[in-house]
Design a protein around this motif. Structure first.
Motif, PDB file in Angstrom:
ATOM      1  N   PHE A 143     101.332  30.795   6.968  1.00  0.00           N
ATOM      2  CA  PHE A 143     100.949  29.500   5.997  1.00  0.00           C
ATOM      3  C   PHE A 143     101.606  29.678   4.509  1.00  0.00           C
ATOM      4  N   VAL A 144     101.986  28.794   4.035  1.00  0.00           N
ATOM      5  CA  VAL A 144     102.138  28.858   2.690  1.00  0.00           C
ATOM      6  C   VAL A 144     101.626  27.530   1.963  1.00  0.00           C
ATOM      7  N   CYS A 145     100.864  27.962   0.736  1.00  0.00           N
ATOM      8  CA  CYS A 145      99.914  26.871   0.030  1.00  0.00           C
ATOM      9  C   CYS A 145     100.388  26.994  -1.543  1.00  0.00           C
ATOM     10  N   GLY A 146     100.414  25.960  -1.950  1.00  0.00           N
ATOM     11  CA  GLY A 146     100.495  25.828  -3.573  1.00  0.00           C
ATOM     12  C   GLY A 146      98.988  25.591  -4.249  1.00  0.00           C
ATOM     13  N   GLN A 147      99.155  26.177  -5.512  1.00  0.00           N
ATOM     14  CA  GLN A 147      97.980  25.633  -6.413  1.00  0.00           C
ATOM     15  C   GLN A 147      98.126  24.396  -6.951  1.00  0.00           C
ATOM     16  N   GLN A 148      97.551  23.338  -6.375  1.00  0.00           N
ATOM     17  CA  GLN A 148      97.835  21.765  -6.617  1.00  0.00           C
ATOM     18  C   GLN A 148      97.427  21.335  -7.856  1.00  0.00           C
ATOM     19  N   ASP A 208     108.104  34.096   0.677  1.00  0.00           N
ATOM     20  CA  ASP A 208     106.863  33.511   0.333  1.00  0.00           C
ATOM     21  C   ASP A 208     105.741  33.388   1.507  1.00  0.00           C
ATOM     22  N   LYS A 209     106.071  33.698   2.584  1.00  0.00           N
ATOM     23  CA  LYS A 209     105.127  33.502   3.780  1.00  0.00           C
ATOM     24  C   LYS A 209     103.822  34.115   3.586  1.00  0.00           C
ATOM     25  N   GLY A 210     102.893  33.562   3.842  1.00  0.00           N
ATOM     26  CA  GLY A 210     101.474  34.159   3.603  1.00  0.00           C
ATOM     27  C   GLY A 210     100.989  33.610   2.246  1.00  0.00           C
ATOM     28  N   ARG A 211     101.775  33.353   1.315  1.00  0.00           N
ATOM     29  CA  ARG A 211     101.158  32.909  -0.230  1.00  0.00           C
ATOM     30  C   ARG A 211     100.079  31.805  -0.112  1.00  0.00           C
ATOM     31  N   GLY A 212      98.860  32.259  -0.535  1.00  0.00           N
ATOM     32  CA  GLY A 212      97.742  31.040  -0.328  1.00  0.00           C
ATOM     33  C   GLY A 212      97.093  30.780   0.845  1.00  0.00           C
ATOM     34  N   ALA A 213      97.686  31.820   2.050  1.00  0.00           N
ATOM     35  CA  ALA A 213      97.087  31.730   3.314  1.00  0.00           C
ATOM     36  C   ALA A 213      95.518  32.306   3.380  1.00  0.00           C
ATOM     37  N   ASP A 214      95.362  33.247   2.612  1.00  0.00           N
ATOM     38  CA  ASP A 214      94.034  33.942   2.628  1.00  0.00           C
ATOM     39  C   ASP A 214      93.240  33.934   1.404  1.00  0.00           C
ATOM     40  N   SER A 215      94.001  33.428   0.334  1.00  0.00           N
ATOM     41  CA  SER A 215      93.490  33.828  -1.222  1.00  0.00           C
ATOM     42  C   SER A 215      94.204  32.564  -2.194  1.00  0.00           C
ATOM     43  N   VAL A 216      93.350  31.840  -2.767  1.00  0.00           N
ATOM     44  CA  VAL A 216      94.105  30.742  -3.962  1.00  0.00           C
ATOM     45  C   VAL A 216      94.838  31.617  -4.881  1.00  0.00           C
ATOM     46  N   ASN A 217      94.518  32.898  -5.048  1.00  0.00           N
ATOM     47  CA  ASN A 217      95.048  33.851  -6.273  1.00  0.00           C
ATOM     48  C   ASN A 217      96.690  33.988  -5.905  1.00  0.00           C
ATOM     49  N   THR A 218      97.044  33.868  -4.404  1.00  0.00           N
ATOM     50  CA  THR A 218      98.281  34.372  -4.041  1.00  0.00           C
ATOM     51  C   THR A 218      99.270  32.991  -3.852  1.00  0.00           C
ATOM     52  N   ALA A 219      98.557  31.704  -3.961  1.00  0.00           N
ATOM     53  CA  ALA A 219      99.376  30.551  -3.857  1.00  0.00           C
ATOM     54  C   ALA A 219     100.223  30.299  -4.803  1.00  0.00           C
ATOM     55  N   ILE A 220     101.311  29.589  -4.505  1.00  0.00           N
ATOM     56  CA  ILE A 220     102.325  29.185  -5.700  1.00  0.00           C
ATOM     57  C   ILE A 220     101.674  28.335  -6.696  1.00  0.00           C
ATOM     58  N   ALA A 253      87.832  24.385  -2.604  1.00  0.00           N
ATOM     59  CA  ALA A 253      86.946  23.530  -2.702  1.00  0.00           C
ATOM     60  C   ALA A 253      85.997  23.742  -1.391  1.00  0.00           C
ATOM     61  N   CYS A 254      85.165  24.968  -1.532  1.00  0.00           N
ATOM     62  CA  CYS A 254      84.300  25.320  -0.067  1.00  0.00           C
ATOM     63  C   CYS A 254      83.083  25.668  -0.697  1.00  0.00           C
TER      64      CYS A 254
END
Length: 253
Positions: free
Chosen positions: A58-63, A76-88, A33-34
């Motif tokens: 950072f670890v992020c999810g696709q909410q 999982d470290k780094g997932r979603g940190a710099d791309s939504v495509n790699t988020a959980i 959302a940017c």
């Protein structure tokens, strides 16, 4: 870097980023959302520096407003940190036993929950908008941790972060009925006969779910800041192009 810190000691750090007009995109932290992903990544790097960690921690999810949760490991470290495509994918709550992993949740009116468990060392974040609340995401995750991970409920410490207030969270009957069906939310629902709308305190319903899981009242704290009314808040209901806060928790070594 405007950040509200709820706990910061030798074991844990937890907090939430704050809207800040002096920062890029007002300190928006959400790649989904940017206007400019590069600006969001710069904001995240500033947060990493502030917390003395790295972006790839950072670890992020696709909410998706689900009731799904996920146990994060070092892999999982780094997932979603710099791309939504790699988020959980399809995940609205994260927890981990691992130190030096920054679990992230993104919020603009939805209720963010940060927690740690004193004895086991588990930390976690939960994203609970109204859909997640009526799906009982917090209750389901805490039941899993208590029953599946053998976490004693008395050892949890829970911080409920800023969210839209009851005054500003105005809904129609269809949403009211979903809350009503829970059987324990009516104390925090007010009907306005003039507008034919219902006003719901989502933070208090989430707190009730924590209590139903067995977590002691005195171990649950609510930040009553309204994301709609506060100049420090991102509010999707106020602005559909709103940025997002980043709610975080990390277990230290």
């Amino acid at each position: 870097m405007k950040t509200k810190i709820y706990v910061n000691n030798e074991k844990w750090v937890a907090g939430i980023t704050i809207k800040d007009e002096a920062e890029l995109e007002n300190n928006n932290m959400a790649l989904h959302a940017c206007k400019n992903p590069a600006d969001v990544l710069e904001n995240r790097r500033k947060l990493a520096n502030f917390l003395d960690c790295r972006l790839d921690d950072f670890v992020c999810g696709q909410q998706t407003h689900s009731a799904n949760f996920y146990q994060v490991t070092y892999a999982d470290k780094g997932r979603g940190a710099d791309s939504v495509n790699t988020a959980i994918p399809d995940t609205d709550a994260l927890y981990t036993y691992e130190p030096n992993v920054l679990l992230c949740s993104f919020n603009a009116d939805c209720v963010p929950v940060m927690f740690y468990h004193e004895r086991s060392g588990i930390v976690g974040v939960i994203h609970s908008g109204w859909q997640g609340t009526v799906k009982e995401i917090s209750l389901k995750l805490f039941h899993h941790l208590i029953q599946g991970e053998q976490c004693h409920p008395n050892d949890f410490h829970v911080q409920v972060g800023p969210a839209i207030s009851q005054e500003k969270f105005e809904v129609d009957e269809d949403v009211y009925l979903k809350y009503n069906t829970l059987g324990y939310a009516d104390d925090w629902i007010v009907y306005n006969g003039e507008t034919d709308k219902y006003h719901i305190d989502n933070q208090q319903v989430v707190k009730k779910q924590c209590r139903l899981a067995g977590i002691p009242e005195e171990h649950i704290t609510i930040d009553s800041t309204c994301t709609y009314k506060s100049p420090d808040g991102f509010s999707y209901r106020e602005d559909k192009k709103s940025g997002r806060h980043l709610c975080f928790v990390m277990k230290k070594k």
